[in-house]
Design a protein around this motif. Structure first.
Motif, short mmCIF file in Angstrom:
data_model
loop_
_atom_site.label_atom_id
_atom_site.label_comp_id
_atom_site.label_asym_id
_atom_site.label_seq_id
_atom_site.Cartn_x
_atom_site.Cartn_y
_atom_site.Cartn_z
N SER A 201 84.12 31.76 37.97
CA SER A 201 84.57 33.14 37.75
C SER A 201 84.73 33.46 36.28
N ASN A 202 85.20 32.49 35.48
CA ASN A 202 85.31 32.73 34.05
C ASN A 202 83.97 33.18 33.46
N TRP A 203 82.87 32.63 33.98
CA TRP A 203 81.55 32.98 33.45
C TRP A 203 81.22 34.43 33.80
N GLY A 204 81.75 34.94 34.90
CA GLY A 204 81.57 36.35 35.23
C GLY A 204 82.20 37.24 34.17
N ALA A 205 83.38 36.82 33.67
CA ALA A 205 84.02 37.56 32.58
C ALA A 205 83.14 37.56 31.34
N TYR A 206 82.48 36.41 31.07
CA TYR A 206 81.62 36.32 29.89
C TYR A 206 80.39 37.23 30.04
N GLY A 207 79.89 37.36 31.26
CA GLY A 207 78.78 38.27 31.50
C GLY A 207 79.16 39.71 31.19
N ILE A 208 80.37 40.10 31.59
CA ILE A 208 80.85 41.46 31.29
C ILE A 208 81.01 41.64 29.79
N ILE A 209 81.59 40.64 29.12
CA ILE A 209 81.79 40.74 27.67
C ILE A 209 80.46 40.89 26.94
N ARG A 210 79.44 40.13 27.40
CA ARG A 210 78.12 40.26 26.75
C ARG A 210 77.57 41.67 26.94
N CYS A 211 77.75 42.26 28.11
CA CYS A 211 77.30 43.63 28.34
C CYS A 211 78.08 44.61 27.48
N LEU A 212 79.37 44.38 27.30
CA LEU A 212 80.17 45.24 26.44
C LEU A 212 79.70 45.15 24.99
#
Length: 270
Positions: A201-212
């Protein structure tokens, strides 16, 4: 490009999330980032999966990363959690949510929504209610007595919601309904407007941050001290949810693997 981000955060997955991906519309990390962009204001972040009286690293690490990034982007962030994580995050803005019955939980959720007036709710690796109104971990053990019914916030709110999970038993996984029957878990039925699935799940947060980063044209990962976050959590009792050990890892993956995921997101997605 955004499908590549989805692919990267699912790499190395071992819990059936790649199968679930076939039932989802690609680009979900990007859509979640757009929801964030389009809903400035107060963001409530729910996290904390109980593990034998403690809490696991997966979830809080990504939640802290998102908290710092969103704060830098001008959002008013608050954590919503129950003990023991509530006490651990006391140096941040937190909103307590007690472990109580359905009626008490709904009342607490109504009070929070009325006072905080959130523009967005986000859950990362937070146990979700199942069809029988209970909570279960990945091994099928009932953890209801350790779990606050934060689902009530997501059921009652009028603002957009995002859920991040990696196993099928988290808030947001209700979006996938019947598809979850192929997994060896007792699935959550709680839905969110957007669902992010990842190997961790932490990697899901990183995916969102990269999109941001791409949306706002800003370097945001530089704000996230992952080693510092891990050290902070481990010194206060965090465990790896899979191994049950107190080590700098997440769901059995070493800290270095998470670093590699972030590097890959930055190098491959330009």
């Amino acid at each position: 490009m955004y499908e590549e981000i989805d692919r990267i955060i699912l790499s190395r997955g071992t819990r059936g999330m790649r199968t679930l991906k076939n039932a989802m519309i690609p680009g979900y990390c990007h859509r979640a980032a757009v929801l964030i962009r389009d809903n400035p204001g107060t963001v409530l972040i729910a996290t904390g999966f109980p593990v034998d009286g403690h809490f696991e690293t997966d979830g809080p690490v990504g939640a802290l990363a998102l908290y710092r990034v969103l704060e830098a982007l001008g959002y008013d962030c608050r954590f919503v959690c129950a003990p023991p994580l509530l006490d651990i995050l006391s140096s941040y803005r937190t909103i307590p949510f007690p472990i109580t019955d359905e009626k008490g939980s709904r009342q607490r959720a109504e009070d929070i929504l009325k006072s905080a007036k959130p523009s967005l709710l986000l859950s990362i690796e937070r146990a979700g209610l199942t069809a029988d109104g209970r909570y279960y971990n990945m091994r099928g053990r009932d953890i209801s007595c350790e779990t606050a019914r934060i689902d009530s916030l997501f059921d009652l709110c009028s603002c957009p919601t995002i859920g991040i999970g990696d196993g099928g038993n988290e808030i947001g996984m209700g979006n996938l309904g019947e598809v979850l029957k192929g997994l060896s878990i007792i699935p959550s039925v709680t839905r969110t407007d957007e669902l992010i699935i990842a190997a961790v799940s932490n990697w899901g947060a990183y995916g969102i941050i990269r999109c941001l980063e791409l949306i706002f044209d800003r370097t945001l990962f530089a704000l996230v001290d992952r080693k510092g976050i891990y050290d902070f959590l481990f010194s206060r009792g965090a465990l790896d949810g899979v191994t049950g050990r107190r080590e700098r890892s997440e769901d059995g993956f070493s800290w270095e693997v998470g670093e590699l995921v972030i590097q890959t997101l930055q190098v491959m997605v330009k």
